[in-house]
Scaffold this motif. Structure first.
Motif, short mmCIF file in Angstrom:
data_model
loop_
_atom_site.label_atom_id
_atom_site.label_comp_id
_atom_site.label_asym_id
_atom_site.label_seq_id
_atom_site.Cartn_x
_atom_site.Cartn_y
_atom_site.Cartn_z
N UNK A 105 0.84 -1.21 0.00
CA UNK A 105 0.00 0.00 0.00
C UNK A 105 0.87 1.26 0.00
N UNK A 106 1.92 1.25 0.80
CA UNK A 106 2.84 2.40 0.84
C UNK A 106 3.53 2.58 -0.51
N UNK A 107 3.95 1.48 -1.12
CA UNK A 107 4.62 1.56 -2.42
C UNK A 107 3.66 2.07 -3.49
N UNK A 108 2.39 1.63 -3.47
CA UNK A 108 1.41 2.10 -4.44
C UNK A 108 1.21 3.60 -4.32
N UNK A 109 1.16 4.09 -3.09
CA UNK A 109 0.99 5.53 -2.89
C UNK A 109 2.21 6.30 -3.40
N UNK A 110 3.40 5.76 -3.18
CA UNK A 110 4.61 6.41 -3.68
C UNK A 110 4.61 6.48 -5.20
N UNK A 111 4.22 5.39 -5.86
CA UNK A 111 4.16 5.36 -7.33
C UNK A 111 3.12 6.34 -7.82
#
Length: 173
Positions: free
Chosen positions: A131-137
């Motif tokens: 979830x954190x990585x998706x938000x960063x992308x």
């Protein structure tokens, strides 16, 4: 192929049936269709795109807009019955050519450093990291068009514990 089989074919071998989100994409489909009626990824369940993404762009033939009468046996097609090749609902069982979308897949290897002994392969932990990585992308690209997922190894794990190399260990302490 009928629309349902076309969608399954696209999902198995590519990504999904084509979704048309703007006039430029519509023009491209029209050119490639070369005068033929073709299936597109629009399904009559409140007329949503097969891939689940939203677009406010619509290009219906006059009189074929969403009437509120939900008939799930109808699917969207680009028609050859008008000069501007507008969309119309057709019986999903009709056989027509179709277009699939193909997305590029990129594999990124990510190293996650954890100062605790937390199990990174715990489903809740993996979900939180993803979830954190998706938000960063999303923040970096300003689009929701990216889909992230974990690649599971042969042992069923996503993360592999590595021993800390001296150079890496020094930066953690």
């Amino acid at each position: 192929m009928n629309s349902i089989y076309a969608r399954e074919y696209c999902r198995t071998h590519h990504t999904d049936l084509v979704s048309i989100r703007n006039p430029e994409e519509n023009q491209l489909v029209r050119e490639v269709a070369d005068g033929h009626e073709v299936w597109i990824g629009l399904f009559r369940d409140s007329w949503i795109w097969s891939d689940g993404r939203y677009s406010s762009f619509r290009f219906w033939m006059p009189g074929h807009r969403n009437s509120g009468n939900v008939d799930t046996s109808l699917c969207g097609a680009v028609t050859d019955r008008t000069d501007d090749r507008r969309w119309q609902p057709l019986q999903c069982s009709y056989k027509r050519p179709f277009f699939c979308t193909c997305t590029k897949t990129r594999v990124l290897k990510v190293k996650v450093r954890s100062e605790s002994l937390q199990d990174l392969n715990d489903p809740a932990t993996k979900a939180a990291i993803l979830k954190q990585m998706q938000q960063l992308v999303k923040d970096a690209t300003l689009t929701d068009g990216h889909k992230l997922s974990w690649r599971t190894q042969a042992d069923g794990q996503v993360f592999t514990r590595e021993q800390c190399h001296q150079d890496d260990c020094d930066s953690v302490n």
